[in-house]
Design a protein around this motif. Structure first.
Motif, mmCIF file in Angstrom:
data_model
loop_
_atom_site.group_PDB
_atom_site.id
_atom_site.type_symbol
_atom_site.label_atom_id
_atom_site.label_comp_id
_atom_site.label_asym_id
_atom_site.label_seq_id
_atom_site.Cartn_x
_atom_site.Cartn_y
_atom_site.Cartn_z
ATOM 1 N N ASP A 162 0.845 -1.188 0.000
ATOM 2 C CA ASP A 162 0.000 0.000 0.000
ATOM 3 C C ASP A 162 0.883 1.242 0.000
ATOM 4 O O ASP A 162 1.725 1.411 0.905
ATOM 5 C CB ASP A 162 -0.916 0.027 1.225
ATOM 6 C CG ASP A 162 -1.992 -1.049 1.171
ATOM 7 O OD1 ASP A 162 -2.282 -1.530 0.066
ATOM 8 O OD2 ASP A 162 -2.523 -1.406 2.240
ATOM 9 N N LEU A 163 0.686 2.111 -0.988
ATOM 10 C CA LEU A 163 1.522 3.292 -1.176
ATOM 11 C C LEU A 163 0.653 4.543 -1.159
ATOM 12 O O LEU A 163 -0.419 4.565 -1.767
ATOM 13 C CB LEU A 163 2.254 3.219 -2.521
ATOM 14 C CG LEU A 163 3.050 1.943 -2.807
ATOM 15 C CD1 LEU A 163 3.437 1.874 -4.271
ATOM 16 C CD2 LEU A 163 4.294 1.890 -1.913
ATOM 17 N N ALA A 198 8.670 1.099 -4.221
ATOM 18 C CA ALA A 198 8.148 -0.263 -4.139
ATOM 19 C C ALA A 198 8.922 -1.214 -5.049
ATOM 20 O O ALA A 198 9.327 -2.314 -4.633
ATOM 21 C CB ALA A 198 6.671 -0.280 -4.502
ATOM 22 N N LEU A 199 9.141 -0.824 -6.302
ATOM 23 C CA LEU A 199 9.857 -1.709 -7.226
ATOM 24 C C LEU A 199 11.297 -1.925 -6.764
ATOM 25 O O LEU A 199 11.836 -3.036 -6.864
ATOM 26 C CB LEU A 199 9.817 -1.132 -8.640
ATOM 27 C CG LEU A 199 8.436 -1.032 -9.291
ATOM 28 C CD1 LEU A 199 8.573 -0.542 -10.736
ATOM 29 C CD2 LEU A 199 7.686 -2.353 -9.245
ATOM 30 N N TRP A 200 11.924 -0.871 -6.251
ATOM 31 C CA TRP A 200 13.292 -0.988 -5.736
ATOM 32 C C TRP A 200 13.345 -1.944 -4.547
ATOM 33 O O TRP A 200 14.223 -2.812 -4.471
ATOM 34 C CB TRP A 200 13.774 0.408 -5.337
ATOM 35 C CG TRP A 200 15.029 0.478 -4.539
ATOM 36 C CD1 TRP A 200 16.307 0.360 -5.000
ATOM 37 C CD2 TRP A 200 15.134 0.731 -3.128
ATOM 38 N NE1 TRP A 200 17.200 0.522 -3.953
ATOM 39 C CE2 TRP A 200 16.506 0.753 -2.806
ATOM 40 C CE3 TRP A 200 14.188 0.945 -2.113
ATOM 41 C CZ2 TRP A 200 16.959 0.970 -1.498
ATOM 42 C CZ3 TRP A 200 14.639 1.170 -0.824
ATOM 43 C CH2 TRP A 200 16.005 1.181 -0.527
ATOM 44 N N ALA A 201 12.409 -1.811 -3.613
ATOM 45 C CA ALA A 201 12.408 -2.677 -2.433
ATOM 46 C C ALA A 201 12.165 -4.135 -2.798
ATOM 47 O O ALA A 201 12.687 -5.051 -2.154
ATOM 48 C CB ALA A 201 11.347 -2.204 -1.439
ATOM 49 N N LEU A 244 0.277 -3.863 -5.918
ATOM 50 C CA LEU A 244 0.572 -2.562 -5.349
ATOM 51 C C LEU A 244 -0.661 -1.674 -5.506
ATOM 52 O O LEU A 244 -1.254 -1.612 -6.587
ATOM 53 C CB LEU A 244 1.745 -1.880 -6.065
ATOM 54 C CG LEU A 244 3.009 -2.677 -6.377
ATOM 55 C CD1 LEU A 244 4.043 -1.779 -7.039
ATOM 56 C CD2 LEU A 244 3.570 -3.316 -5.131
ATOM 57 N N GLN A 245 -1.030 -0.980 -4.435
ATOM 58 C CA GLN A 245 -2.109 0.001 -4.484
ATOM 59 C C GLN A 245 -1.506 1.378 -4.186
ATOM 60 O O GLN A 245 -0.842 1.551 -3.156
ATOM 61 C CB GLN A 245 -3.183 -0.320 -3.448
ATOM 62 C CG GLN A 245 -3.866 -1.661 -3.650
ATOM 63 C CD GLN A 245 -4.965 -1.610 -4.707
ATOM 64 O OE1 GLN A 245 -5.206 -0.566 -5.291
ATOM 65 N NE2 GLN A 245 -5.632 -2.725 -4.932
ATOM 66 N N LEU A 246 -1.736 2.327 -5.098
ATOM 67 C CA LEU A 246 -1.172 3.662 -4.960
ATOM 68 C C LEU A 246 -2.282 4.697 -4.885
ATOM 69 O O LEU A 246 -3.215 4.669 -5.694
ATOM 70 C CB LEU A 246 -0.264 3.983 -6.149
ATOM 71 C CG LEU A 246 0.174 5.446 -6.303
ATOM 72 C CD1 LEU A 246 1.124 5.847 -5.174
ATOM 73 C CD2 LEU A 246 0.837 5.672 -7.662
ATOM 74 N N ALA A 247 -2.167 5.617 -3.940
ATOM 75 C CA ALA A 247 -3.032 6.793 -3.880
ATOM 76 C C ALA A 247 -2.137 8.006 -3.696
ATOM 77 O O ALA A 247 -1.216 7.991 -2.872
ATOM 78 C CB ALA A 247 -4.017 6.694 -2.717
ATOM 79 N N LEU A 259 0.599 13.218 3.993
ATOM 80 C CA LEU A 259 0.482 11.818 4.385
ATOM 81 C C LEU A 259 1.336 11.016 3.414
ATOM 82 O O LEU A 259 1.068 10.992 2.218
ATOM 83 C CB LEU A 259 -0.969 11.347 4.315
ATOM 84 C CG LEU A 259 -1.958 11.994 5.289
ATOM 85 C CD1 LEU A 259 -3.381 11.564 4.946
ATOM 86 C CD2 LEU A 259 -1.615 11.603 6.720
ATOM 87 N N ILE A 260 2.374 10.374 3.927
ATOM 88 C CA ILE A 260 3.319 9.632 3.085
ATOM 89 C C ILE A 260 3.547 8.270 3.724
ATOM 90 O O ILE A 260 3.899 8.189 4.908
ATOM 91 C CB ILE A 260 4.667 10.370 2.964
ATOM 92 C CG1 ILE A 260 4.456 11.821 2.503
ATOM 93 C CG2 ILE A 260 5.607 9.639 2.014
ATOM 94 C CD1 ILE A 260 5.690 12.694 2.628
ATOM 95 N N SER A 261 3.347 7.194 2.972
ATOM 96 C CA SER A 261 3.554 5.868 3.561
ATOM 97 C C SER A 261 3.782 4.818 2.489
ATOM 98 O O SER A 261 3.328 4.946 1.352
ATOM 99 C CB SER A 261 2.357 5.458 4.422
ATOM 100 O OG SER A 261 1.195 5.337 3.627
ATOM 101 N N ALA A 262 4.507 3.780 2.885
ATOM 102 C CA ALA A 262 4.713 2.598 2.054
ATOM 103 C C ALA A 262 4.678 1.404 2.988
ATOM 104 O O ALA A 262 5.555 1.261 3.853
ATOM 105 C CB ALA A 262 6.045 2.665 1.317
ATOM 106 N N ALA A 263 3.662 0.567 2.848
ATOM 107 C CA ALA A 263 3.481 -0.595 3.726
ATOM 108 C C ALA A 263 3.577 -1.871 2.912
ATOM 109 O O ALA A 263 2.950 -1.989 1.854
ATOM 110 C CB ALA A 263 2.135 -0.523 4.435
#
Length: 341
Positions: A162-163, A198-201, A244-247, A259-263
């Protein structure tokens, strides 16, 4: 002759690569300061259409020449160029510098489309010059720890990511709102960071399907929109079967600045990277085991200039083209598909 200062090995003046800075607004000056602090390079020239901006930047490098254009900067003779100009100029300026034999460190996005990014990477490969892009969230301590958890298998198989990147203000320069100049709205400005992260991780898995929903002023935009979006939702399906879900958004009424997050959620645990109290700069990273959580990193973390500093150190170390630059094309391809291109 070398000396060690604050952990960096500094070459003597005259033996360091000569670097020019193209565009020294707020972010350009910040990256310039980070590069100067490494002691790895000499600032040879500064180019900016604003004489005031150029003069302010020169305070950090009094011996740098002040010029007006990229060509003048290249004529001075530089080993590298740091580009912090409007997005529409990034690809052509990067290619011009690379073809002149200079390495490049460019602000994101490297190009407005996959085709532009591919052309820059090709120019870097042909010139055998180091190419860097300021995808700075990779350099946060929290994301580096999360990446290590994922790659070591400690979270099991990652099946969901979730991004989110919501900026309550939005850009203050008119060109951001012209799709011909910007290449897109909040996805191009903010989403590029999260897709890259996300792709890098995940070590760049193949992408099987991408869908996107774009909005402007609360209205749904059609495919190939003629205006930029200020809110977007996207789904990216990977060949690993992960999704991957991006908003992302500009000016969302979210009750805070950002609001910044990557789960990342896996079969054996989860981990998340998120900003603290609406900050653009302070982040915490946590690892999850069922209902328990463990802090991986917390502020302070001076991450903002690390990408630029690392590029300068690599340039000083004699590094040439890095084939991992091809992954910049992977990210651009996802963005193209979000936009229906």
């Amino acid at each position: 002759m070398t000396e060690v200062v604050a952990g960096w090995q500094r070459e003597a003046p005259g033996t360091r690569p000569r670097v020019g800075f193209l565009g020294v607004g707020w972010i350009g000056r910040h990256r310039m300061q980070a590069i100067v602090e490494t002691g790895a390079v000499d600032v040879a020239a500064i180019a900016d259409p604003s004489a005031e901006m150029a003069a302010q930047a020169q305070q950090a490098a009094p011996d740098a020449a002040l010029v007006s254009t990229l060509d003048e900067l290249l004529d001075i003779g530089v080993d590298g160029v740091v580009i912090a100009t409007p997005s529409a100029l990034h690809a052509q300026q990067s290619i011009r510098a690379l073809e002149a034999g200079a390495a490049v460190f460019c602000q994101k996005p490297l190009g407005r489309t996959e085709a532009e990014v591919r052309a820059v990477v090709s120019a870097a490969r042909n010139a055998n010059r180091l190419l860097g892009v300021d995808l700075s969230y990779r350099y946060t301590e929290g994301m580096r720890q999360i990446r290590e958890l994922i790659r070591s298998g400690q979270l099991g198989r990652i099946y969901a990511v979730d991004l989110a990147f919501h900026n309550a203000y939005g850009p203050d320069k008119p060109w951001f709102y012209d799709p011909a100049l910007s290449g897109g709205g909040c996805v191009m400005d903010l989403g590029v960071h999260m897709v890259d992260l996300a792709l890098w991780a995940l070590d760049y898995p193949g992408v099987s399907r991408v869908s996107g929903h774009l909005f402007a002023g609360g209205e749904r935009l059609g495919p190939r929109p003629d205006r930029v979006e200020d809110y977007a939702l996207a789904t990216v399906e990977l060949e690993t079967a992960a999704t991957l879900q991006l908003a992302c958004s500009w000016r969302l009424q979210a009750g805070c600045d950002a609001l910044i997050s990557a789960a990342f959620y896996g079969t054996d645990g989860g981990a998340a990277f998120r900003n603290v109290n609406g900050s653009f700069y302070d982040f915490v990273a946590e690892r999850y085991r069922a209902t328990a959580r463990e802090t991986l990193s917390s502020p302070p973390d001076a991450w903002g200039g690390r990408a630029a500093g690392e590029w300068a150190m690599r340039l000083a170390g004699g590094e040439k083209f890095d084939p991992s630059a091809d992954h910049l094309i992977d990210v651009a391809r996802v963005l193209d598909r979000v936009y229906g291109r």
